[in-house]
Design a protein around this motif. Structure first.
Motif, mmCIF file in Angstrom:
data_model
loop_
_atom_site.group_PDB
_atom_site.id
_atom_site.type_symbol
_atom_site.label_atom_id
_atom_site.label_comp_id
_atom_site.label_asym_id
_atom_site.label_seq_id
_atom_site.Cartn_x
_atom_site.Cartn_y
_atom_site.Cartn_z
ATOM 1 N N LYS A 173 0.829 -1.201 0.000
ATOM 2 C CA LYS A 173 0.000 0.000 0.000
ATOM 3 C C LYS A 173 0.863 1.250 0.000
ATOM 4 C CE LYS A 173 -3.980 -1.997 2.362
ATOM 5 N NZ LYS A 173 -4.711 -2.030 3.631
ATOM 6 N N GLY A 174 2.177 1.061 -0.135
ATOM 7 C CA GLY A 174 3.080 2.200 -0.172
ATOM 8 C C GLY A 174 3.328 2.812 1.185
ATOM 9 N N GLU A 175 2.983 2.045 2.254
ATOM 10 C CA GLU A 175 3.078 2.643 3.579
ATOM 11 C C GLU A 175 4.485 2.623 4.169
ATOM 12 O OE1 GLU A 175 -1.498 1.625 4.975
ATOM 13 O OE2 GLU A 175 0.142 0.353 5.632
ATOM 14 N N TRP A 176 5.400 1.895 3.494
ATOM 15 C CA TRP A 176 6.757 1.874 4.023
ATOM 16 C C TRP A 176 7.468 3.213 3.786
ATOM 17 C CZ3 TRP A 176 9.345 -3.567 3.015
ATOM 18 C CH2 TRP A 176 8.663 -4.522 3.784
ATOM 19 N N ASN A 177 6.874 4.079 2.950
ATOM 20 C CA ASN A 177 7.441 5.410 2.760
ATOM 21 C C ASN A 177 7.118 6.315 3.946
ATOM 22 O OD1 ASN A 177 8.353 4.655 0.222
ATOM 23 N ND2 ASN A 177 6.374 5.178 -0.723
ATOM 24 N N ASN A 178 6.142 5.871 4.753
ATOM 25 C CA ASN A 178 5.778 6.646 5.930
ATOM 26 C C ASN A 178 6.982 6.725 6.877
ATOM 27 O OD1 ASN A 178 4.693 7.418 8.473
ATOM 28 N ND2 ASN A 178 2.671 6.874 7.694
ATOM 29 N N PRO A 179 7.388 7.933 7.312
ATOM 30 C CA PRO A 179 8.573 8.047 8.176
ATOM 31 C C PRO A 179 8.421 7.286 9.483
ATOM 32 C CG PRO A 179 7.404 10.150 7.975
ATOM 33 C CD PRO A 179 6.824 9.233 6.955
#
Lengths: 360, 182
Positions: B170-176
């Protein structure tokens, strides 16, 4: 000599060779039922299996796997189901021979009258139940159920194996998404079995064993039961070791065996490897080829077959029952197809939409 | 059939059996309604007690938040298994920082093993494999392992928050918050 044999068996053993071998044996069995069901054919098969086990038991590892209390029933299952398949085919072949000559079948020659359930059937069942109970008691005395340490959710035993009757499902789970192999396919197996009497409503050949007039039904049953269920249980029991890796029958179960199993989805293969475009951002564009392929697979073959080879069957069954039958058959065939795709192309999923937990 | 039914003498009409008093339609409906309301109330009450039973007074579960020691406790490039047993978390220290991986296989929820020599997580149930980053690369697992929120607490310890999950697909690994740069 024996060492060479064991090394040879281990070298050729792989999911592909074993599955393909089983399909070949199945095809030989249904193409030459007369030879397979003869006394010589049955004894040859029995001798081959016994010889394999005889040689195998000289191997320490093979002995420990085969004689584990959990696995002993599976060894028994191979022999019991083999015997009953052979025996039923033998009766069917005998009746085929009689029907060709225009004679009554064995069952018809015996009696055409109705026989009462009580006492004739009940008596037999009672005796069998007694023998069965004695067998179970002896079994529980001699083969102990393993008692292990208390369960710990953070420790999965390696290998983690389902109960033996679910090992076919566990093997399927290697090739399919959990909701397909764990929910959809088992449901369709049960519904499909329930649907048989409604699909095949022809009462013409019921009441006695026969093969030639029920070829389709018997072949589908044997393929589904022997190749797609029993074989997968046997593979899961004896040949799947730590990390669910495949091991030959005489291969030591090495926890650190490295098997490269890098899998790719159809969308990766198509857009990255073959077209070189890179994956489209939207999932419906990315998975459109896979979805299209699935629909084609489910619609095209029944339509083409209805106009050509299976014209008679389609007319006999009428469109609704014909489509249901075709759907069930295609779903059944999708298992071996998916397995071969995995082995040949390392294909993971035809349609992979992790956004919605939807993978085929 | 017809003959027998005709043979039965018809009941005399308009004469209720003795002892039964006549109940009016309104009265019947109000009693009827009251009966249903009290039945529904009793059932709801019983069910609510059953629901209460589902929420025990004491739960012997580890908290979802825990302090995982100081950043210096973790060696670069090593998958740390010290919290696996208790909290179900692998702490992975990369050269850039630290992240917390869930120990639940995304296929069917078994616990994979970290194989040091092969440098991968391998699930014993169906053979799914994950890289050190958590990305799935072999076997049937459909998506990468999940990461938990990691942050530095005021006392300088690492705080792992298992109530916040980050999924790569879900692209959440870009979340700091899914990664602690060190």
């Amino acid at each position: 000599m024996i060492e060479l044999f064991k090394e040879l068996v281990d070298a050729v053993s792989s999911p592909v060779t074993i599955f393909t071998g089983a399909v070949v044996v199945f095809l030989l069995f249904v193409t030459f039922p007369r030879q397979a069901a003869s006394k010589g054919g049955g004894l040859t098969l029995l001798f081959l299996v016994l010889a394999f086990f005889g040689v195998g038991l000289t191997d320490k590892h093979f002995r420990s796997i085969v004689s584990a209390p959990d696995n002993v029933p599976i060894v028994g299952m191979i022999f019991i189901f083999g015997y009953f398949t052979w025996y039923a085919m033998r009766k069917a072949v005998e009746n085929d021979r009689r029907m060709e000559k225009g004679e009554p079948t064995v069952e018809q020659a015996e009696t055409n009258d109705k026989v009462l359930v009580f006492p004739y059937l009940i008596f037999i069942e009672f005796v069998v139940a007694l023998a069965y109970a004695v067998g179970l008691v002896l079994w529980s005395l001699f083969l102990k159920a393993p008692l292990e340490e208390p369960a710990n959710p953070t420790v999965s035993p390696n290998p983690s194996k389902a109960p033996w009757y679910f090992l076919g499902l566990q093997e399927m789970l290697v090739y399919f998404d959990p909701w397909i192999a764990g929910v959809l396919l088992p449901t369709l197996i049960i519904l499909g079995l329930c649907a048989i009497p409604y699909i095949d409503r022809d009462p013409g050949n019921s009441g006695f064993y026969c093969y030639q007039k029920r070829r389709l039904g018997i072949q589908v049953y044997l393929f589904g039961f022997w190749v797609l269920w029993i074989l997968l249980i046997v593979v899961g029991t004896f040949l799947r070791g730590p990390n669910w890796n495949f091991f030959g029958p005489f291969e030591r179960w090495d926890v650190h065996k490295v098997v490269p199993l890098v899998n790719v989805n159809l969308s990766d293969l198509l857009f990255i490897k073959w077209l070189g475009w890179g994956l489209p951002k939207e999932w419906y564009l990315r998975e459109a080829p896979g979805i299209l392929l699935i629909f084609t697979y489910l619609i095209l073959p029944p339509a083409v077959l209805a106009k050509t080879v299976l014209k008679g069957l389609c007319k006999k069954l009428e469109p609704v029952r014909y489509s249901i039958l075709m759907f069930l058959l295609l779903v059944m065939l999708s298992l071996p197809i998916k397995m071969y795709l995995r082995w040949a192309f390392n294909l993971k999923y035809l349609v992979a939409i992790p956004e919605f937990f939807f993978n085929i | 059939m017809n003959e027998t039914s005709q043979a039965v003498p018809a009941k005399p009409q308009g004469s209720p059996p003795s002892g039964a008093e006549k109940i009016g339609r309104r009265k019947f409906l109000s009693w009827f309604g009251l009966a249903w309301v009290s039945f529904a109330a009793a059932t709801t009450g019983a069910l609510s007690i059953v629901l209460r039973y589902l929420f025990p007074n004491v739960i012997f579960e580890p908290p979802t938040n825990f302090k995982a020691g100081f950043p210096g406790d973790y060696e670069i490039g090593v998958v740390d298994e010290r919290w696996k047993e208790k909290f179900g978390v692998w702490m992975v220290r990369s050269p850039e920082g630290l992240y917390a991986l869930s120990t639940v296989c995304t296929h069917l929820g078994c616990t994979p093993n970290w194989l040091v020599n092969e440098s991968k997580f391998k699930c014993p149930c169906h053979g799914s494999g994950f890289y050190k980053s958590g990305i799935n690369f072999e076997g049937p697992a459909p998506r990468p392992l999940e990461r938990y929120r990691v942050a530095l607490a005021e006392d300088g310890q690492i705080l792992v928050d298992k109530s916040r999950k980050f999924q790569q697909e879900k692209g959440e690994w870009n979340n700091p918050e899914s990664f602690l740069p060190l």
